[in-house]
Motif scaffolding. Structure first.
Motif, PDB file in Angstrom:
ATOM      1  N   PRO A  94      -3.957  13.875   1.756  1.00  0.00           N
ATOM      2  CA  PRO A  94      -3.997  12.848   2.804  1.00  0.00           C
ATOM      3  C   PRO A  94      -4.294  13.365   4.200  1.00  0.00           C
ATOM      4  CG  PRO A  94      -1.745  13.280   2.106  1.00  0.00           C
ATOM      5  CD  PRO A  94      -2.634  14.019   1.157  1.00  0.00           C
ATOM      6  N   PHE A  95      -4.275  14.682   4.416  1.00  0.00           N
ATOM      7  CA  PHE A  95      -4.475  15.189   5.769  1.00  0.00           C
ATOM      8  C   PHE A  95      -5.911  15.637   5.998  1.00  0.00           C
ATOM      9  CE2 PHE A  95      -0.066  16.127   4.458  1.00  0.00           C
ATOM     10  CZ  PHE A  95       0.521  15.097   5.180  1.00  0.00           C
ATOM     11  N   THR A  96      -6.808  15.102   5.202  1.00  0.00           N
ATOM     12  CA  THR A  96      -8.230  15.225   5.441  1.00  0.00           C
ATOM     13  C   THR A  96      -8.791  13.838   5.703  1.00  0.00           C
ATOM     14  OG1 THR A  96      -8.677  15.058   3.067  1.00  0.00           O
ATOM     15  CG2 THR A  96      -8.419  17.274   3.976  1.00  0.00           C
ATOM     16  N   GLU A  97      -9.953  13.792   6.323  1.00  0.00           N
ATOM     17  CA  GLU A  97     -10.497  12.501   6.732  1.00  0.00           C
ATOM     18  C   GLU A  97     -10.795  11.606   5.538  1.00  0.00           C
ATOM     19  OE1 GLU A  97     -13.831  10.834   9.916  1.00  0.00           O
ATOM     20  OE2 GLU A  97     -13.617  12.977   9.515  1.00  0.00           O
ATOM     21  N   TRP A  98     -11.152  12.219   4.396  1.00  0.00           N
ATOM     22  CA  TRP A  98     -11.447  11.428   3.203  1.00  0.00           C
ATOM     23  C   TRP A  98     -10.209  11.260   2.311  1.00  0.00           C
ATOM     24  CZ3 TRP A  98     -13.446  16.198   4.375  1.00  0.00           C
ATOM     25  CH2 TRP A  98     -12.920  17.275   3.661  1.00  0.00           C
ATOM     26  N   GLY A  99      -9.073  11.773   2.749  1.00  0.00           N
ATOM     27  CA  GLY A  99      -7.854  11.687   1.963  1.00  0.00           C
ATOM     28  C   GLY A  99      -7.244  10.295   1.983  1.00  0.00           C
ATOM     29  N   SER A 100      -6.251  10.102   1.107  1.00  0.00           N
ATOM     30  CA  SER A 100      -5.616   8.791   0.986  1.00  0.00           C
ATOM     31  C   SER A 100      -4.130   8.980   0.708  1.00  0.00           C
ATOM     32  CB  SER A 100      -6.266   7.985  -0.140  1.00  0.00           C
ATOM     33  OG  SER A 100      -5.523   6.813  -0.419  1.00  0.00           O
ATOM     34  N   PRO A 101      -3.244   8.565   1.618  1.00  0.00           N
ATOM     35  CA  PRO A 101      -1.807   8.656   1.338  1.00  0.00           C
ATOM     36  C   PRO A 101      -1.392   7.838   0.113  1.00  0.00           C
ATOM     37  CG  PRO A 101      -2.200   8.288   3.680  1.00  0.00           C
ATOM     38  CD  PRO A 101      -3.515   8.108   2.988  1.00  0.00           C
ATOM     39  N   VAL A 102      -2.006   6.665  -0.078  1.00  0.00           N
ATOM     40  CA  VAL A 102      -1.653   5.843  -1.240  1.00  0.00           C
ATOM     41  C   VAL A 102      -2.088   6.531  -2.531  1.00  0.00           C
ATOM     42  CG1 VAL A 102      -2.071   3.641  -2.384  1.00  0.00           C
ATOM     43  CG2 VAL A 102      -1.742   3.713   0.093  1.00  0.00           C
ATOM     44  N   GLY A 103      -3.317   7.043  -2.554  1.00  0.00           N
ATOM     45  CA  GLY A 103      -3.775   7.753  -3.740  1.00  0.00           C
ATOM     46  C   GLY A 103      -2.959   8.996  -4.023  1.00  0.00           C
ATOM     47  N   PHE A 104      -2.555   9.697  -2.965  1.00  0.00           N
ATOM     48  CA  PHE A 104      -1.750  10.902  -3.145  1.00  0.00           C
ATOM     49  C   PHE A 104      -0.386  10.550  -3.727  1.00  0.00           C
ATOM     50  CE2 PHE A 104       0.824  14.492  -1.445  1.00  0.00           C
ATOM     51  CZ  PHE A 104       0.142  15.519  -2.084  1.00  0.00           C
ATOM     52  N   LEU A 105       0.193   9.446  -3.279  1.00  0.00           N
ATOM     53  CA  LEU A 105       1.474   9.013  -3.845  1.00  0.00           C
ATOM     54  C   LEU A 105       1.322   8.644  -5.325  1.00  0.00           C
ATOM     55  CD1 LEU A 105       4.412   8.049  -3.750  1.00  0.00           C
ATOM     56  CD2 LEU A 105       3.577   5.868  -2.872  1.00  0.00           C
ATOM     57  N   LEU A 106       0.238   7.948  -5.669  1.00  0.00           N
ATOM     58  CA  LEU A 106       0.038   7.573  -7.067  1.00  0.00           C
ATOM     59  C   LEU A 106      -0.130   8.805  -7.953  1.00  0.00           C
ATOM     60  CD1 LEU A 106      -2.354   4.506  -6.671  1.00  0.00           C
ATOM     61  CD2 LEU A 106       0.076   4.483  -7.283  1.00  0.00           C
TER      62      LEU A 106
END
Length: 858
Positions: A634-646
């Motif tokens: 999630p700490f990259t511009e293309w990252g996703s906190p929601v996807g990382f949680l899943l």
């Protein structure tokens, strides 16, 4: 056009500044409306409503114009030089967009938002030589106090050799300075008008210390030389000998033209403090102290610190609170302008001896900026995507975790209630319990991962994106890491230990009597957990996980996107993560190897196929999740906190689900089948040979419920391992040959001599019958069968027992032959060992003789 004919107060102030007298407001309004309606550009109205960045109009003390007017991208209008009170009254739709000034003693309307900007020293400048060559007074310093400054400005102190000045500066009465000055030398007072921004700030300070202070000497008709702004005051002081005046010290170049007096602190008269950044920085007061006094932390003039410069001006920026409709665009530009003024201009303020106030109260500045609203909604809030997880995703994770945990606890409760059943005993319930505990711990880790920065307490002193910004979330992130690795080690380690115990006991080619107590394997599980703790502790100390927010700007409109999640692998934590995952993968690979070895064992004792699926699924899920998690970090511009949680939730979810279905669920099916079989044959007595009766298992699987057939469990038919679990929890195996030898030593218990099952006769049935003529078996009421059916059953059972006796006798003969073969093989092996020893002795003798012959020849 707007500057000339707009009916706003700003246009009037601008006209006065450039030397024109403005038309009456009503007349300017009619001209302005007519120009809007009739002015054409290429045949079209020149006034078109286009969404362009509006021009902003700031105003306030003139000494702020130079740094503020550097912001050319937004404000192309000139900075309106006006007193603080005038600027404050002009803020609104028809006037200034931003007013700067010292508003300490003035009421700021609830319709306005006040934001701290800068602290300024109100310095007393003086000139004793004014460039006169050979002047001996050029290097002398001047010390004043609040009383002396007040006396000079109200006209009560007019001479340089006044006793009040001499008391503060004894050198004035010394020679040759006293003669050079002269007893009647008057102070030439130079300054701006009494209602200027600088003098209003000076008066506010003097009245704070001395209630009756006034600026009579600067009023019209007073004894002072009045200039239009502070820069002109400094220029006049530089060319006028014996002059003195008060200016806002905002230009570093002024120190080369004039001298600045040091002021004694009202709270410690022995300390003389020159105007400087250090003197301003010492004036800050704590929030608690300010709240008790009804002040703010940036009210520098109210400080009681001994090293605080006494005359200070707290400059604040005042903007409208509410914008509506089309004016919202102007509101957004105003907020951006103020943000630039508070941020990018900080270095310029320091260069000009001004103290930036925004860093002293960052939380307050943020709160005030968020109060600027567009149609009732905070403009800044509308430009930020805070990236909260949302209640739907949180609810999904929490509900699935709770459901799985309840299922695990329910299955464990069933196993405990049926703990004496053969299916439960053969499942090694100790390890199943450890596995269930590990799964619940792992699920707890997933539940903690649903916490985010929405409503979380934060420490404003810590910058965004740094450890400690969200203390409680930092603790949650560390707990997630600990719970995940500890829970995974418990669940996987217990399954592998269970599988290893069954494999060692039941795959027994040496035909030894192997006994392994369940508790003896706990030390290996504990060793695995201690290894995890030994890695997690330095990880938590050296480079601990923490909750991190990274802000990304998305698009040219400046909308911010917040990515908030646990930074589980901060800089320096990579080795710890690699070690823990490598250890987990090695344990899984060992378990897969054991599954391959134990695939021939009955699933009642070793769920080899199911265990293989569970372990390979865990391995694949871990590897795939690590790869995908790295890709959507999630700490990259293309990252996703929601996807990382899943992805983080997908790992424990699949692990727990597969174990629940293929390990616990399969065992429940075995238990159901066992109970179903027992109910079906409830009226028939269970055959329990004497050789097996010593086992704590009620009905050994060697014989089943109605069969004496021996089932081989290893690959070779000559090696048949039979598991026995004792009451103390130990598991050992015996071969069919060992059972045969035991039955041979106890003739009464030899299996071939066991009698066919005998059902009770009619007399026995009467005795066994309970109330109502029902038979009772294991506490259950069973209806008696007809006599003809019982005779048929007796005949069938007798035939079955005769067949079983023949088969078992043949198996014993085969085992006897196998023992003879093994004895012969052992004898051959011993002969070969002896022959090998003779060969080795001959080789050594030849080698020794060769060495001796070579030494003699040498």
């Amino acid at each position: 056009l707007w500057r000339c004919f707009s009916p706003s107060q700003y246009a009037s102030a601008h006209a006065l500044t450039i030397g024109f007298v403005p038309l009456p407001a009503a007349q300017r309004q009619r001209i302005y409306e007519r120009l809007q309606a009739e002015m054409l550009c290429d045949g079209q109205p020149a006034f078109q409503p286009v969404a362009v960045a509006p021009v902003l109009y700031p105003g306030g003390p003139g000494w702020l114009s130079r740094p503020i007017m550097r912001y050319k991208d937004i404000t192309n209008a000139p900075f309106a030089n006006m007193a603080s009170a005038t600027a404050l009254a002009s803020v609104g739709e028809a006037g200034l967009d931003v007013a700067f000034g010292h508003f300490a003693r003035q009421h700021v309307s609830a319709e306005l938002v006040s934001i701290p900007y800068a602290g300024v020293s109100l310095a007393v400048a003086f000139s004793l030589c004014a460039g006169v060559a050979g002047c001996g007074l050029a290097d002398q310093t001047l010390n004043l106090d609040i009383a002396a400054v007040a006396a000079v400005l109200n006209g009560n102190l007019t001479r340089w050799l006044d006793l009040r000045l001499v008391a503060l500066n004894p050198w004035l009465a010394e020679e040759p300075y006293a003669t050079d000055i002269g007893a009647s030398r008057e102070i030439v007072l130079v300054g701006t008008a009494a209602d200027s921004a600088t003098n209003q700030a000076v008066l506010s300070n003097l009245q704070w210390y001395r209630g009756g202070a006034s600026l009579d000497a600067l009023l019209p008709g007073g004894r002072s030389l009045v200039e239009s702004d502070d820069a002109r005051v400094v220029a006049a002081l530089a060319t006028t000998r014996w002059s003195m005046g008060v200016v806002a010290y905002v230009n570093d170049d002024w120190k080369d033209a004039v001298s600045f007096a040091a002021l004694h602190s009202p709270h410690n008269g022995k300390v003389a403090i020159p105007p400087s950044l250090a003197g301003l920085a010492s004036c800050t007061i704590g929030e608690e102290e300010a709240a008790l006094a009804g002040l703010h932390g940036w009210d520098l003039w109210a400080s009681v610190a001994h090293d605080c410069y006494p005359l200070t001006a707290t400059v604040t920026a005042v903007v409208p609170r509410n914008y509506h409709g089309d004016s919202c665009l102007r509101g957004g530009q105003t907020v951006r302008f103020v943000q630039w003024v508070l941020g990018d201009m900080a270095e310029g303020l320091i260069r000009n001896h001004m103290l930036p106030l925004a860093p002293l109260a960052p939380q307050l500045v943020t709160e005030q900026l968020y109060k600027v609203c567009c149609d009732g909604k905070s403009w800044l809030e509308s430009r930020i995507n805070r990236g909260h997880l949302g209640w739907a995703l949180r609810l999904f994770v929490v509900l699935t975790a709770v459901i799985l945990a309840v299922i695990l606890l329910a299955i464990c409760g069933i196993f405990f209630a049926w703990r004496h059943a053969e299916t439960v005993k053969s499942a090694q319930p100790l390890f199943l319990g450890i596995t269930a505990c590990g799964l619940v711990i792992t699920l707890t880790s997933g539940v903690l991962s649903t916490l985010d920065h929405e409503g979380a307490a934060m420490d404003d002193a810590v910058p965004v994106g740094q450890p400690g910004r969200y203390p409680l979330l930092d603790t949650s992130c560390r707990a997630q890491v600990w719970l995940y690795f500890i829970g995974s080690s418990m669940s996987v380690g217990a399954l592998v230990a269970k599988l290893w115990r069954v494999t060692v006991v039941l795959i027994n080619p040496t035909m030894r009597d192997i006994r392994i107590h369940a508790s003896s394997l706990l030390k290996y599980i504990c060793a695995s957990l201690l290894f995890d703790v030994a890695v997690l502790m330095p990880w938590t100390v050296v480079s601990p996980p923490f909750y991190r927010i990274k802000v990304f700007a998305t698009g040219a409109d400046g909308v911010e996107s917040w990515h908030g999640s646990c930074d589980v692998v901060p800089s320096g934590a990579e080795p710890y993560v690699v070690v823990l995952f490598a250890k987990a993968i090695l344990i899984v690979l060992f378990g897969i190897y054991l599954c391959g070895r134990s695939r021939g064992i009955r699933s009642l004792y070793s769920e080899g196929t199911a265990m293989m699926f569970v372990l390979t699924s865990y391995l694949q899920t871990t590897v795939v999740s690590i790869i995908i998690g790295w890709a959507i970090y999630p700490f990259t511009e293309w990252g996703s906190p929601v996807g990382f949680l899943l992805i983080k939730w997908f790992m424990p979810l699949t692990h727990c689900t597969t174990i629940c279905i293929f390990i616990f669920g399969a065992r429940l099916i075995f238990l159901w089948q066992e109970e179903r079989t027992m109910k079906k044959n409830a009226i028939l007595p269970v055959i329990k040979p004497a050789a097996v009766r010593r086992s704590s298992v009620a009905d050994s699987s060697l014989f089943g419920h109605m069969s004496c057939k021996v089932r081989p469990t290893g690959r070779a038919a000559s090696v048949i391992a039979i598991p026995f679990e004792h009451g103390d929890g130990s598991l050992h195996s015996e071969t069919a040959s060992q059972l045969t030898s035991q039955t041979a030593s106890h003739p009464a218990s030899r299996l071939p001599s066991c009698k066919p099952c005998e059902l009770p006769h009619s007399g026995d049935q009467a005795e066994a019958a309970g109330p109502g003529g029902h038979h009772h078996h294991r506490g259950k009421s069973v209806m008696p069968r007809p006599a003809t059916q019982i005779d048929k059953n007796q005949a069938a059972l007798q035939a079955a027992f005769i067949e079983l006796q023949v088969r078992l006798q043949g198996a014993e003969d085969e085992l006897a032959d196998a023992r003879d073969d093994i004895t012969e093989l052992r004898e051959r092996n011993n002969n070969l060992v002896n022959q090998l020893g003779d060969v080795r002795a001959q080789r050594d003798a030849i080698f020794f003789n060769t060495i001796m012959d070579e030494s003699e020849s040498n």
